[in-house]
Design a protein around this motif. Sequence first.
Motif, PDB file in Angstrom:
ATOM      1  N   ASN A   1       0.828  -1.215   0.000  1.00 37.35           N
ATOM      2  CA  ASN A   1       0.000   0.000   0.000  1.00 37.35           C
ATOM      3  C   ASN A   1       0.859   1.261   0.000  1.00 37.35           C
ATOM      4  O   ASN A   1       0.522   2.258  -0.644  1.00 37.35           O
ATOM      5  CB  ASN A   1      -0.944   0.005   1.211  1.00 37.35           C
ATOM      6  CG  ASN A   1      -2.107  -0.952   1.003  1.00 37.35           C
ATOM      7  OD1 ASN A   1      -2.498  -1.229  -0.131  1.00 37.35           O
ATOM      8  ND2 ASN A   1      -2.669  -1.461   2.088  1.00 37.35           N
TER       9      ASN A   1
ATOM     10  N   GLU B   1     -10.586  -0.999   0.601  1.00 35.14           N
ATOM     11  CA  GLU B   1     -10.406  -2.458   0.671  1.00 35.14           C
ATOM     12  C   GLU B   1     -11.477  -3.153  -0.182  1.00 35.14           C
ATOM     13  O   GLU B   1     -12.629  -2.709  -0.204  1.00 35.14           O
ATOM     14  CB  GLU B   1     -10.554  -2.930   2.125  1.00 35.14           C
ATOM     15  CG  GLU B   1      -9.367  -2.573   2.997  1.00 35.14           C
ATOM     16  CD  GLU B   1      -9.722  -2.573   4.481  1.00 35.14           C
ATOM     17  OE1 GLU B   1      -9.718  -3.636   5.099  1.00 35.14           O
ATOM     18  OE2 GLU B   1      -9.987  -1.494   5.034  1.00 35.14           O
TER      19      GLU B   1
ATOM     20  N   HIS C   1      -5.117  -0.333   6.405  1.00 37.42           N
ATOM     21  CA  HIS C   1      -4.221  -0.499   5.256  1.00 37.42           C
ATOM     22  C   HIS C   1      -2.784  -0.827   5.663  1.00 37.42           C
ATOM     23  O   HIS C   1      -1.911  -0.867   4.801  1.00 37.42           O
ATOM     24  CB  HIS C   1      -4.255   0.755   4.376  1.00 37.42           C
ATOM     25  CG  HIS C   1      -5.609   1.027   3.775  1.00 37.42           C
ATOM     26  ND1 HIS C   1      -6.190   0.172   2.864  1.00 37.42           N
ATOM     27  CD2 HIS C   1      -6.509   2.030   3.989  1.00 37.42           C
ATOM     28  CE1 HIS C   1      -7.389   0.645   2.518  1.00 37.42           C
ATOM     29  NE2 HIS C   1      -7.605   1.769   3.194  1.00 37.42           N
TER      30      HIS C   1
ATOM     31  N   ASP D   1      -7.276  -2.171  -2.259  1.00 36.19           N
ATOM     32  CA  ASP D   1      -6.476  -2.961  -1.328  1.00 36.19           C
ATOM     33  C   ASP D   1      -7.144  -4.340  -1.210  1.00 36.19           C
ATOM     34  O   ASP D   1      -8.154  -4.503  -0.525  1.00 36.19           O
ATOM     35  CB  ASP D   1      -6.427  -2.234   0.020  1.00 36.19           C
ATOM     36  CG  ASP D   1      -5.723  -3.039   1.106  1.00 36.19           C
ATOM     37  OD1 ASP D   1      -5.515  -4.249   0.915  1.00 36.19           O
ATOM     38  OD2 ASP D   1      -5.407  -2.463   2.166  1.00 36.19           O
TER      39      ASP D   1
END
Length: 399
Positions: free
Chosen positions: A100, A174, A124, A207
């Motif tokens: 990330n 996400e 994250h 993510d």
Amino acid sequence: MNLFDVYPLFDITPVNAQGCYLWDKNGTKYLDMYGGHAVISIGHSHPYYVKTISEQLEKIGFYSNSVKIPLQEELAHKLGELSGYPDYQLFLCNSGAEANENALKLASFHNKKKRIIAFNKSFHGRTSLAVAATDDKSIHAPVNENENIIFLQFNDVEALQRENGNDVCAVIIEGIQGVGGVNIPTNEFLKAIRSWCTQHGALMILDEIQSGYGRSGKFFAHQAILSVKENSPDPPLPWRGRGGEAPDIITVAKGMGNGFPVAGVLISPEIKPKHGMLGTTFGGNYLACAAAIAVLDVIKNEKLIQHSTEIGNYLMNKISAFESVREVRGLGLMIGVELEIPSATIRTELLNKHHILTGSSSNKNTIRILPPLTITQQEADIFLNAFKQVLKTTMIPAQ
Ligand SMILES: Cc1ncc(COP(=O)(O)O)c(C=O)c1O
């Protein structure tokens, strides 16, 4: 020297593992419904995985990224094909936070902007930018304070549309929020982020560190959420052709190495690389590539993506019928069970009485179920019977 004490620990010491089971030093067997935090994708100590890594180690384990390592190309090729992103570029690193961190930095390099939009209950990672984009002040050190991060309400299309977009380099979300309690973005929300990013010249970062690698019943959770046609072949190739909703950058880790530390950043062909812009010592090393290739081979050969949907639906249907369950959220084998009471006692009972490992979440009533994708229906039944029994005895006091 003592260990730096940062984790609350269960009093068990696993020394062996196979498939969906762990054995501790006393020989007690545990059913793994947690997958070591969604990391175990193809099952513990899968024989093909063990063989592939062992054979690689016999040949060469490491050299730096200053030489050609064809295993990296093989990994990129196989990942592109299986994920439905054959035209994307791959940057290899070692952990989710690092993936990330690189994704956010790359976005900013690309469009020269510096604000980031993230969402409430996000997680994250713990490196500086990744943690700044994580909605948990308790893990922000003063040095992590970053005025460039904007947190918006998850699944709130209007809140996003109210943002003027000035100087936003990326929106990060996400595929399914994991630590936040298994919260699934709506199809409408993902589409709104895609068009907002396109309109404002920002990059969309998915993510998929916890939700990716087949766990959701598609290779990536966003593909499951955005899939236009039902019963589409798995994976749809190239997935992007379906309506242009693909993210610009996708990050992967956890299930990618089945426990071997390896992570990746999948980068759209529109983003051009430059020597020196990203880099790592260990990322893409021979052993990590061998592990990640073995994982992809097993996912493909054992049809684990389809299997995730089947067993995931089976588990969710059964659990929804349990009396004390408030809500079951999930896709495939990423399942959150929200109870009427805090989940800690239930998880402890499952562990102590039934030797079953489960996961917690920042939502204290939610248990996370993240087993290896190889879990059989028989193993799912062992969990279901134990869970039902624990819920009955713990939630309804004996007369
Ligand atoms: C969605 C998500 N992103 C990032 C991370 C960070 O990954 P790592 O612990 O490998 O740095 C995690 C870890 O739980 C995660 O769930």
